[in-house]
Design a protein around this motif. Structure first.
Motif, short mmCIF file in Angstrom:
data_model
loop_
_atom_site.label_atom_id
_atom_site.label_comp_id
_atom_site.label_asym_id
_atom_site.label_seq_id
_atom_site.Cartn_x
_atom_site.Cartn_y
_atom_site.Cartn_z
N ALA A 187 1.17 -1.14 0.49
CA ALA A 187 -0.07 -0.21 -0.15
C ALA A 187 0.66 1.25 0.21
CB ALA A 187 -0.75 -0.33 1.43
N LEU A 188 2.16 1.32 0.76
CA LEU A 188 2.52 2.82 0.84
C LEU A 188 3.50 3.35 -0.91
CD1 LEU A 188 3.71 4.15 2.37
CD2 LEU A 188 5.89 3.18 3.14
N CYS A 189 4.13 1.47 -0.92
CA CYS A 189 4.57 1.66 -2.77
C CYS A 189 3.39 2.12 -3.84
CB CYS A 189 4.70 0.46 -3.21
SG CYS A 189 6.19 -0.22 -2.01
N VAL A 190 2.57 1.55 -3.47
CA VAL A 190 1.32 2.18 -4.49
C VAL A 190 0.87 4.17 -3.92
CG1 VAL A 190 -0.87 2.13 -4.79
CG2 VAL A 190 -0.24 0.05 -4.58
N GLY A 191 1.18 3.83 -2.85
CA GLY A 191 0.66 5.92 -2.50
C GLY A 191 1.95 6.79 -2.95
N LEU A 192 2.89 6.08 -2.81
CA LEU A 192 4.09 6.39 -3.41
C LEU A 192 4.03 6.56 -4.93
CD1 LEU A 192 7.18 5.10 -1.12
CD2 LEU A 192 6.49 7.09 -1.22
N LEU A 193 4.18 5.72 -6.19
CA LEU A 193 3.26 5.51 -7.14
C LEU A 193 2.69 6.55 -7.62
CD1 LEU A 193 5.02 3.93 -9.72
CD2 LEU A 193 2.87 2.81 -9.06
N ARG A 194 1.54 6.81 -7.06
CA ARG A 194 1.18 7.92 -7.04
C ARG A 194 1.69 8.96 -6.79
NH1 ARG A 194 -3.82 8.33 -10.20
NH2 ARG A 194 -4.75 10.29 -8.09
N VAL A 195 1.81 9.48 -5.73
CA VAL A 195 2.48 10.78 -5.63
C VAL A 195 4.05 11.14 -6.78
CG1 VAL A 195 4.10 12.25 -3.97
CG2 VAL A 195 2.66 11.15 -3.35
N PHE A 196 4.12 9.96 -6.86
CA PHE A 196 5.86 10.42 -8.06
C PHE A 196 5.19 10.58 -9.39
CE2 PHE A 196 7.99 9.69 -3.85
CZ PHE A 196 8.69 10.53 -3.78
N THR A 197 3.72 9.98 -10.63
CA THR A 197 3.18 10.13 -11.09
C THR A 197 2.33 10.99 -11.12
OG1 THR A 197 1.81 8.25 -10.30
CG2 THR A 197 3.74 7.45 -11.45
N ARG A 198 2.46 11.98 -9.94
CA ARG A 198 1.28 12.97 -10.60
C ARG A 198 1.95 14.74 -11.43
NH1 ARG A 198 -3.05 14.49 -7.32
NH2 ARG A 198 -2.48 12.86 -6.34
N ARG A 199 1.53 14.66 -12.36
CA ARG A 199 1.08 15.80 -13.36
C ARG A 199 0.59 16.93 -11.97
NH1 ARG A 199 0.45 13.68 -18.93
NH2 ARG A 199 1.39 12.33 -19.21
N GLY A 200 1.71 17.93 -12.69
CA GLY A 200 1.88 19.58 -12.62
C GLY A 200 2.15 19.53 -11.24
N TYR A 201 2.52 21.52 -10.55
CA TYR A 201 2.66 21.12 -8.65
C TYR A 201 1.40 21.10 -8.32
CZ TYR A 201 6.19 23.28 -12.67
OH TYR A 201 6.84 22.70 -13.41
N VAL A 202 1.76 20.82 -7.20
CA VAL A 202 0.52 20.65 -6.43
C VAL A 202 0.23 21.56 -5.03
CG1 VAL A 202 -0.94 18.87 -4.72
CG2 VAL A 202 0.61 18.45 -7.44
N THR A 203 1.47 21.11 -4.26
CA THR A 203 1.71 22.52 -3.48
C THR A 203 2.47 23.58 -3.87
OG1 THR A 203 3.86 21.19 -3.28
CG2 THR A 203 1.45 20.15 -1.39
N PRO A 204 2.52 24.76 -2.85
CA PRO A 204 3.79 25.72 -3.01
C PRO A 204 5.31 25.81 -3.14
CG PRO A 204 1.78 25.94 -2.08
CD PRO A 204 1.58 25.28 -1.49
N ALA A 205 5.39 24.84 -2.28
CA ALA A 205 6.59 24.48 -2.28
C ALA A 205 6.91 23.75 -2.62
CB ALA A 205 6.58 23.89 -0.37
N SER A 206 6.52 22.83 -3.37
CA SER A 206 7.12 22.11 -4.15
C SER A 206 7.85 23.29 -5.64
CB SER A 206 6.55 20.62 -4.74
OG SER A 206 5.46 21.31 -5.16
N THR A 207 6.28 23.57 -6.19
CA THR A 207 6.62 24.88 -6.94
C THR A 207 7.44 25.99 -6.72
OG1 THR A 207 3.47 24.14 -7.12
CG2 THR A 207 5.03 26.17 -8.29
N GLY A 208 7.96 26.20 -6.19
CA GLY A 208 8.72 27.16 -5.50
C GLY A 208 10.02 26.58 -5.56
N ARG A 209 10.06 25.79 -5.42
CA ARG A 209 11.11 24.54 -5.01
C ARG A 209 11.89 23.78 -6.67
NH1 ARG A 209 9.78 20.93 -2.10
NH2 ARG A 209 10.67 21.94 -0.02
N THR A 210 10.39 23.92 -7.29
CA THR A 210 11.05 22.79 -8.81
C THR A 210 11.30 24.56 -10.25
OG1 THR A 210 9.44 21.38 -8.57
CG2 THR A 210 9.34 22.20 -10.63
#
Length: 480
Positions: free
Chosen positions: A443-466
């Motif tokens: 279940a943890l691996c599936v959740g991480l797969l969903r997180v890292f395959t998501r497109r776009g900028y989801v959080t402000p912190a990741s947007t500024g870091r990217t």
């Protein structure tokens, strides 16, 4: 005209971003966990209890584990250690031959139970596979005990199969260690006895032709005499060199010493005696005159003149000298004469020893010329004698050993035979724990797969870091 280039940049997440995004996928992770855990639990619950029958066999070090060469002197080495013997017996117990004998003894249907199906060959193959997977043979370091176990879903069948394996192991090892070398030993012994008769005749003819009683003893005594004489000659040569050097040293010292020396010498000291006499007279005059009187002053003047004369150093000299022979010269001369006599004696002894050495050397050369022939004949005779005795012992030992092994007298005993176990074991609890951990990990691996395959900028912190740009404001997403 301006042109623009576009590139795809993957979002860069921090630890807090990943945790936050995982919370968004909680429902999916829970569903995956429940599905995997349910499937694993269903598979684990289908497992049956297994019953393990145990037995113990003592395997001590016997004659079969003591190395003995087939040809040559019987010189048995030390037996193997207890754990090494147990390990070798354990390999025999777990061998394929023992398993096949056990299957044929109890039947493939007994081992397979309700699962028995197919042709006899297929049943035997399946039974061999089941026996191989369920049979356990273990040894403890430093111990001669072999622990044997067999797992089955039926306690009675487990004990029956294990006892059959132990019984067939005892039969198999007796067949392995029961040799058939007695006729071969007897044939070899007879052949060597014929060769020994021929070798004895040839050796006796050689000794008679060369007028030798015992070649080895005669040569050994001759060599011992040569070594003793050689050691004496070397010692005499060293003593002679030492005596010659001592004589030369004494002669050199004698040349440096005078034959006569001064024994007694009287000195002339009349001037000092006159000074003492004048001082005595002066003391006598002082009893009648004053120190300033003319007679006293005359004596003082005489004393002063004599003291000045003595101060020149010419007033003392030899008055009478007596000479005689020097004791050191006499002692060195006596020692030299003794050393010369010793040197001459050592030279004479050395000449005699060297003459004896020449005689002994000539006799040894003659013996050396005959040694190769003697060595060949005597060695052949001794080798054949040893082999005849060896094969006589081996023939008797092989006959007795075959009889004892056939009667079952060996070093292996069954300590405890297998009985039907009353308690079974199940791996459901640890397997359920493993299934739980595997479901959580999936279940943890599936959740991480969903997180890292998501497109776009989801959080402000990741947007500024990217984009490497500060995020000034966050607006809610407009509904479609």
């Amino acid at each position: 005209m301006r042109t623009s280039a576009y590139t795809t940049v993957r979002p860069r997440y921090g630890f807090s971003d990943v945790v936050g995004l995982l919370f968004r996928e909680t429902l999916l992770m829970v569903v995956i966990f429940l599905v995997v855990f349910a499937i694993g639990t269903a598979a684990v619950l289908t497992l049956k209890k297994t019953y393990t029958a145990t037995a113990s066999v003592y395997a001590g070090a016997g004659q079969e584990y003591v190395y003995q060469s087939r040809v040559g002197q019987i010189d048995p080495s030390q037996p193997l250690e207890a754990d090494a013997v147990a390990g070798a017996e354990a390999r025999i117990l777990g061998s394929l031959a023992v398993k096949r004998r056990a299957i044929r003894a109890v039947g493939a249907d007994t081992i397979l139970g309700p699962r028995a199906a197919g042709t006899p060959a297929e049943k035997e193959a399946a039974a061999l596979k089941a026996l191989d997977s369920g049979l356990g043979v273990g040894v403890t370091p430093g111990s001669a005990i072999i622990a044997v176990s067999y797992e089955s879903d039926d306690p009675v069948r487990a004990a029956q199969v294990l006892n059959a394996v132990v019984d067939q192991y005892l039969v198999q090892r007796r067949q392995i260690f029961q040799g058939s070398t007695t006729p071969a030993y007897a044939a070899q012994r007879e052949a060597f006895e014929d060769d020994l008769t021929t070798a004895d005749a040839a050796y006796n003819a050689f000794l008679e032709s060369n007028d030798i009683g015992d070649f080895a003893t005669f040569k050994a005594s001759l060599a011992a005499s040569y070594q003793t004489t050689l050691a004496e000659a070397l010692s005499l040569r060293a003593q002679l060199n030492q005596a010659s050097q001592r004589l030369a040293t004494l002669e050199a010292q004698l040349a440096q010493q005078p034959a006569e020396v001064v024994l007694q010498q009287d000195l002339n000291i009349s001037a000092q005696d006159q000074i003492l006499t004048l001082r005595t007279q002066r003391e006598a005059l002082l009893s009648r005159y004053t120190p300033e009187a003319q007679p006293v002053r005359d004596i003082d003047q005489q004393i002063a003149d004599l003291q000045a004369y003595v101060a020149t150093g010419t007033t003392v000299g030899p008055k009478e000298v007596r000479t005689g022979p020097s004791t050191i010269f006499t002692e060195i001369e006596t020692t030299r004469i003794t050393a010369a006599a010793d040197r001459d004696g050592l030279a004479a002894r050395l000449a005699v020893a060297e003459g004896q050495l020449n005689q002994l050397r000539a006799r040894l050369a003659e013996m050396t010329r005959l040694e190769s022939t003697n060595a060949n004949l005597a060695g052949n005779r001794e080798t054949l004698t040893t082999l005849v005795r060896d094969f006589q012992q081996r023939e008797s030992a092989a006959r007795a050993n075959s009889a004892l092994v056939a009667a079952g007298a060996d070093n292996v005993n069954v300590i405890e035979r297998a009985e039907a176990p009353t308690r079974g074991t199940s791996l459901k609890a640890p397997l359920l724990a493993v299934v739980f951990l595997f479901a959580a990990f999936t279940a943890l691996c599936v959740g991480l797969l969903r997180v890292f395959t998501r497109r776009g900028y989801v959080t402000p912190a990741s947007t500024g870091r990217t984009l490497d740009m500060p995020v000034l404001a966050v607006a809610p997403m407009k509904a479609r």
